[in-house]
Write a protein that holds these residues in place. Structure first.
Motif, short mmCIF file in Angstrom:
data_model
loop_
_atom_site.label_atom_id
_atom_site.label_comp_id
_atom_site.label_asym_id
_atom_site.label_seq_id
_atom_site.Cartn_x
_atom_site.Cartn_y
_atom_site.Cartn_z
N SER A 68 0.86 -1.16 -0.09
CA SER A 68 0.00 -0.16 0.05
C SER A 68 0.80 1.20 0.10
N PRO A 69 0.30 2.43 -0.39
CA PRO A 69 1.01 3.61 0.00
C PRO A 69 1.20 3.93 1.42
N SER A 70 2.03 4.57 1.77
CA SER A 70 2.13 5.17 3.34
C SER A 70 1.25 6.07 3.59
N TYR A 71 0.27 5.66 4.85
CA TYR A 71 -0.46 6.79 5.25
C TYR A 71 -0.12 7.15 6.74
N ASN A 72 0.59 8.32 6.89
CA ASN A 72 0.88 8.75 8.29
C ASN A 72 2.01 7.92 8.78
#
Lengths: 359, 359, 359
Positions: free
Chosen positions: A175-179
């Motif tokens: 996944s992309p990085s969220y926080n």
């Protein structure tokens, strides 16, 4: 050159050939040193994995990229492809691993994250590496390939000599990085891979997994990671082709800019192939302390297989950077435990000194 | 890309991946031609070693450099890795050599000289190459792989198919050049390398070195070389893993800018593995004559093993340069002698014509 | 660096090492997807050949160029070198192909055309590829490796696992293009290549070609091709090492810029190794229809071996270009026929979806 028919045929079959060079990056690591182990004569060997890789990416527009990576592994002391070992009927031989043992993957990257097909480290194994005090090096002085993963094998049915921490025939999603949070996953097919037989709950004559058996389940691996400021953490779960399961927890903190403390706790359940004593638990604690160009590595860990003697390992290491790409190293490590399925305990001291160069 | 934890873990494990491309040089040679030997049908083969290499260096400051070199070898006629041969119980088979057969070394270079770890040509073998009239080519038309070295094998316990002139598991040191003088050395470990058995002073049932034996001594190789103006000279000594010893003397002189004369004298002592007739002596004389883009090669040599027929070889060659990187060649050579341990004499004529391209 | 003697010796042996980097191009293709076949579990595999190549050319003046090309092949799902299969006594095993399975050739190019030595696709196989509706891809959804060539094998005596469409130990000549006409040829030597035995007109105990047999004739391959405006055509003839012969006719036409129609007719004569039923005839018709970034592929073909059930294949495919170098694909194909020498008929459905990236 005139674009003749045969040239055109080649164009059709392999579009890359005739166009301008695309941006392929060559990279790698060469690491060699002198090693002395309690039970072996002085030898030349490696501390890190040795790689020669080719990778690239292509902008497809709208933030989408095509990406690929092909990574050879080799032994610098003898010039061969990376060697693994294969045990058949109690006899262990040295076997060449795949040419692109490091990884061979192609995929797409975009706002949705990254999806890749091929062969590479499982998300569990990749995430654990960050919390190993020897930063994921395969050296016996480090903890990554044994204690950090509680002896877990990602590819037990892989072809002879295959490494324990990679998935072939798999789809990988990150996944992309969220926080600072990221989710990583991979799932493999049930293809047979010419693996050796695994007796498991069977007998030598009728092994639970005969030679070249297919997985009895789709292997998969999941990890969630967090990395923000001085804190990092990880939770991972994996089930392999013979239905062994592992979960792992890791955390690290920079208590000051020079000092990183880290630890992992990992638990493996091999119930599907073990009649009894199927559990293995392990923990590792470590620290990295940076002093100018030098870095001190310290680690201690224990692996506790049910009904067998536990393994203890204490390691000390020092890396001295000559540049961002080149460092010298020295390690001293003592590991005490049962080797393989032995019920008695052996102590092995390992010392090394060498050089690591990235290019 | 966000630097997520997994990306960071990879960074730790393999620092080269994420940074800008460093200056890796790709280089190599491809050489193929048509060969006719007395006892073989016309075939396509090579005259020079075929290489595909990767190398680089990094400035570390204060004149210090990190250096590495990885060199594949291959057969252009069939596309395989370079082939060697392995003889077990009198049956000889073709065996692939290591992927980086040419060399795999990493090290440091500075005012002190150059120190490298890994696998490469022994200093003796490397120094002799300069005095071979076929400039160190492995072709049977040249002298380097047999007469120039008096039949000496650098790695007799190496894995099956390994080449005769390289050291694995070794540390190499080359001094700087002082007024044209240079000192070169290498020392190997006593690691076992899965080699075939060597009967030696034993029997077939109880060979002196069984399969996968360790060296009975640390192999080492030394050479002193001199190269100044029109003169060059060399003195070398080597002891291999089965305690055979060799010393060699070489010299060359440019009597005029177009004409280089050269010669070697080499003496091998195999007393440790031979009950009798353990000595082999050999000499080679040669000349290279440059005529514009052409170069004429001439050589004559003799190898005299104690108690066996001697070997005589006369060779003529011509190289025509199409550029600095590409030349055509033609050779004619006659070799008369005992093959292997035969006591009778065979004559083999060798002819070749082909092309050599460096990149 | 001082040019010491040992450095000079290396210079002589391998001129490319010490000079500035020449212009080596790295190129390749990585193609991976998910495949479902009637008789197999879901797997990860390839549709196109996967390559990693190195090539270059050097201007020699007067329009003459030195050229070389070295092309690795690999399996991205497992990271190994490309795999072939070897059948001995009815048991089929997976075997690694040569490292540079794609090709390994060196030669000269000029006004006279192009002459190369080494290993590569035969002119017949290369010319047929242009008229395959799957543009020469080795996927079972395409026709190139079986129906387009009427089951012909270019290298029947090649080493185990070798591919069916390449010539080793060969000299290749391609003429320049005259008004769209080009002549292509290759001739191989009679070298033995460690091939498996071929029973042919012999018996299992006394095969017509025993293991490691030499060719009974020099294999050769010829093709004439025409490519001008909307029309292309091809006529080819080849005789392999066991004296099987094949001829083939192909044509294509762009009936509008978006629509290419194509077809081949191929006839194989295996009289030298078959007592009866030695002929195989095959034809393929296909179309490619371009719709913006998409391309529709359609093909139908038949292969009719004397005295055996014929093979029918119908395929549908779609390629969607994300860029000039990257496309997604999906195929559905049905093939009905005798497998190997079986006299009964099997139907195999093949589905795939994946990504192809050239670099």
């Amino acid at each position: 050159m005139n674009k003749t028919l045969v040239a055109a045929a080649l164009l059709g079959a392999c579009a890359g050939v005739a166009q301008a060079q695309s941006n392929v990056q060559i990279y790698g690591t060469i690491d060699a040193g002198v090693i002395k182990r309690t039970d072996q004569s002085l030898n030349i060997g490696k501390r890190a994995a040795n790689t020669l890789g080719f990778k690239g990416s292509e902008e497809l527009g709208n933030g989408l990229k095509a990406i690929f990576q092909l990574e050879m592994r080799y032994e610098p002391d003898t010039g061969t492809q990376e060697l693994g070992s294969s045990t058949v009927n109690g006899v262990t031989t040295s076997v060449q691993r795949p040419l692109f043992q490091g990884q061979s993957r192609v995929g797409l990257q975009g706002d949705f994250g990254m999806i890749r097909i091929g062969r590479g480290l499982s998300p569990f194994q990749e995430s654990v590496a960050y919390f190993d005090p020897w930063h994921g090096l395969p050296t016996p002085a480090g903890f990554w390939t044994d204690l950090s993963v509680a002896g877990f094998t990602t590819d037990p049915l892989g072809s002879p000599g295959t490494s324990g921490n990679r998935m072939s025939n798999a789809v990988f999603y990150n996944s992309p990085s969220y926080n600072g949070f990221q989710f990583n996953s991979a799932v493999g097919t049930k293809e047979a891979s010419s693996g050796n037989a695994i007796i498991g709950r069977g007998t030598a004559a009728l092994p639970q997994y005969p030679a070249n058996a297919q997985p009895s389940t789709n292997p998969f691996s999941l990890s969630g990671t967090y990395n923000n400021g001085p804190m990092a953490a990880m939770l991972a779960y994996e089930r392999n082709a013979v239905e062994s399961k592992v979960w792992s927890l890791g955390a690290s903190v920079l208590v000051m800019p020079e000092l990183k403390l880290m630890g992992t706790y990992t638990s493996q359940d091999r119930e599907h192939t073990f009649v009894s004593n199927s559990d293995v638990k392990a923990w590792v604690l470590g620290a990295n302390y940076t002093m100018g160009p030098g870095k001190l590595l310290v680690g201690y860990g224990r692996k506790t297989p049910d009904g067998q003697p536990h393994t203890k390992q204490l390691s000390l290491g020092y890396e001295y950077s000559l540049s961002k790409r080149t460092y010298l190293y020295v390690d001293a490590s003592r590991k005490e435990g049962a080797i393989g399925n032995a019920t008695s305990t052996t102590t092995i001291n390992h010392y090394d000194v060498g050089v690591n160069h990235s290019f």
